[in-house]
Design a protein around this motif. Structure first.
Motif, mmCIF file in Angstrom:
data_model
loop_
_atom_site.group_PDB
_atom_site.id
_atom_site.type_symbol
_atom_site.label_atom_id
_atom_site.label_comp_id
_atom_site.label_asym_id
_atom_site.label_seq_id
_atom_site.Cartn_x
_atom_site.Cartn_y
_atom_site.Cartn_z
ATOM 1 N N ASN A 32 0.812 -1.219 0.000
ATOM 2 C CA ASN A 32 0.000 0.000 0.000
ATOM 3 C C ASN A 32 0.845 1.269 0.000
ATOM 4 O O ASN A 32 0.498 2.248 -0.656
ATOM 5 C CB ASN A 32 -0.979 -0.021 1.173
ATOM 6 C CG ASN A 32 -2.121 -0.954 0.900
ATOM 7 O OD1 ASN A 32 -3.006 -0.650 0.115
ATOM 8 N ND2 ASN A 32 -2.091 -2.133 1.519
ATOM 9 N N PHE A 33 1.957 1.260 0.708
ATOM 10 C CA PHE A 33 2.844 2.427 0.662
ATOM 11 C C PHE A 33 3.429 2.596 -0.745
ATOM 12 O O PHE A 33 3.572 3.714 -1.231
ATOM 13 C CB PHE A 33 3.970 2.306 1.692
ATOM 14 C CG PHE A 33 3.487 2.341 3.124
ATOM 15 C CD1 PHE A 33 2.508 3.229 3.534
ATOM 16 C CD2 PHE A 33 4.022 1.480 4.069
ATOM 17 C CE1 PHE A 33 2.066 3.274 4.848
ATOM 18 C CE2 PHE A 33 3.595 1.512 5.390
ATOM 19 C CZ PHE A 33 2.613 2.404 5.776
ATOM 20 N N THR A 34 3.727 1.494 -1.397
ATOM 21 C CA THR A 34 4.251 1.549 -2.763
ATOM 22 C C THR A 34 3.199 2.127 -3.709
ATOM 23 O O THR A 34 3.516 2.955 -4.569
ATOM 24 C CB THR A 34 4.704 0.156 -3.235
ATOM 25 O OG1 THR A 34 5.706 -0.320 -2.325
ATOM 26 C CG2 THR A 34 5.278 0.195 -4.639
ATOM 27 N N ARG A 35 1.946 1.718 -3.544
ATOM 28 C CA ARG A 35 0.861 2.294 -4.351
ATOM 29 C C ARG A 35 0.748 3.789 -4.100
ATOM 30 O O ARG A 35 0.558 4.558 -5.041
ATOM 31 C CB ARG A 35 -0.472 1.611 -4.030
ATOM 32 C CG ARG A 35 -0.563 0.173 -4.451
ATOM 33 C CD ARG A 35 -0.841 -0.012 -5.917
ATOM 34 N NE ARG A 35 -2.082 0.669 -6.229
ATOM 35 C CZ ARG A 35 -2.369 1.200 -7.404
ATOM 36 N NH1 ARG A 35 -1.534 1.086 -8.395
ATOM 37 N NH2 ARG A 35 -3.510 1.818 -7.612
ATOM 38 N N ALA A 36 0.873 4.210 -2.855
ATOM 39 C CA ALA A 36 0.811 5.647 -2.539
ATOM 40 C C ALA A 36 1.955 6.397 -3.227
ATOM 41 O O ALA A 36 1.758 7.490 -3.767
ATOM 42 C CB ALA A 36 0.862 5.855 -1.029
ATOM 43 N N ALA A 44 6.777 12.296 1.140
ATOM 44 C CA ALA A 44 7.796 11.911 2.121
ATOM 45 C C ALA A 44 7.207 10.982 3.175
ATOM 46 O O ALA A 44 7.882 10.060 3.648
ATOM 47 C CB ALA A 44 8.383 13.150 2.772
ATOM 48 N N HIS A 45 5.937 11.202 3.522
ATOM 49 C CA HIS A 45 5.293 10.339 4.513
ATOM 50 C C HIS A 45 5.251 8.890 4.041
ATOM 51 O O HIS A 45 5.518 7.968 4.812
ATOM 52 C CB HIS A 45 3.857 10.817 4.794
ATOM 53 C CG HIS A 45 3.789 12.050 5.609
ATOM 54 N ND1 HIS A 45 3.679 13.298 5.061
ATOM 55 C CD2 HIS A 45 3.813 12.232 6.946
ATOM 56 C CE1 HIS A 45 3.634 14.195 6.017
ATOM 57 N NE2 HIS A 45 3.718 13.572 7.180
ATOM 58 N N ALA A 46 4.901 8.686 2.774
ATOM 59 C CA ALA A 46 4.803 7.321 2.252
ATOM 60 C C ALA A 46 6.175 6.638 2.237
ATOM 61 O O ALA A 46 6.289 5.470 2.599
ATOM 62 C CB ALA A 46 4.201 7.329 0.847
ATOM 63 N N TYR A 47 7.206 7.375 1.843
ATOM 64 C CA TYR A 47 8.558 6.800 1.857
ATOM 65 C C TYR A 47 8.982 6.464 3.285
ATOM 66 O O TYR A 47 9.570 5.417 3.534
ATOM 67 C CB TYR A 47 9.564 7.755 1.225
ATOM 68 C CG TYR A 47 9.608 7.710 -0.280
ATOM 69 C CD1 TYR A 47 10.250 6.665 -0.953
ATOM 70 C CD2 TYR A 47 9.011 8.700 -1.040
ATOM 71 C CE1 TYR A 47 10.296 6.621 -2.341
ATOM 72 C CE2 TYR A 47 9.051 8.669 -2.435
ATOM 73 C CZ TYR A 47 9.694 7.624 -3.067
ATOM 74 O OH TYR A 47 9.734 7.581 -4.440
ATOM 75 N N SER A 48 8.689 7.371 4.205
ATOM 76 C CA SER A 48 9.063 7.140 5.602
ATOM 77 C C SER A 48 8.340 5.919 6.164
ATOM 78 O O SER A 48 8.945 5.076 6.837
ATOM 79 C CB SER A 48 8.740 8.385 6.429
ATOM 80 O OG SER A 48 9.067 8.175 7.774
#
Length: 158
Positions: A32-36, A44-48
């Motif tokens: 899900n973070f990768t989709r974001a 930056a939030h998604a990468y973090s």
């Protein structure tokens, strides 16, 4: 359900990923973070968050790459400080202690609240701090033994 009904939004995938991360399903969280990130490559939030999920799986090099990208993108101070802490843990796990120390210092400079708590916690690690804690413990034990202190249960009112 929201993601299935609405057009894809990066924040929705990020929030879903955070839910998976909290429930210890790191693989689904990473998905899900990768989709974001695919929807909003400047999040930056998604990468973090993905760095944190990778850390839980022991993927330290991926953690380092994602956290470095999050720091480069920049965000609110709390997120960046937390990202430095995540990257510091990954550096420590890979034996790069000098880089880990630099990241911890950077985190403390951005978010000094964390530094205050850690300094308080680690102050007992010094010989002087341990000596003080030991003396207090001995006095407490002696006080209990000498005066035979016991905690009485509270009395019930009729």
């Amino acid at each position: 359900a929201y993601i299935q009904l609405a057009p894809p939004k990066a924040e929705a995938y990020r929030m879903l990923g955070m839910g998976y991360l909290k429930s210890k399903d790191s693989q689904s969280a990473i998905y899900n973070f990768t989709r974001a990130i695919e929807i909003d490559p400047n999040s930056a939030h998604a990468y973090s968050n993905r760095a944190e999920a990778n850390y839980t799986l022991g993927k330290y090099e991926k953690t380092l790459a994602d956290s470095t990208r999050a720091i480069e993108l920049g965000s609110d101070p709390k997120t960046i400080a937390e990202t430095y802490r995540i990257r510091a843990r990954a550096y420590r796990k890979t034996g790069r202690n000098e880089l880990a120390a630099a990241d911890v210092k950077s985190s403390w400079l951005i978010d000094p609240r964390y530094a205050h708590y850690m300094k308080s916690f680690y102050s007992y690690g010094s010989p002087d701090g341990l000596r003080k804690a030991g003396v207090i413990a001995i006095i407490g034990i002696a006080f209990v033994l000498i005066f035979r202190l016991k905690f009485k249960p509270p009395e019930k009112d009729d």
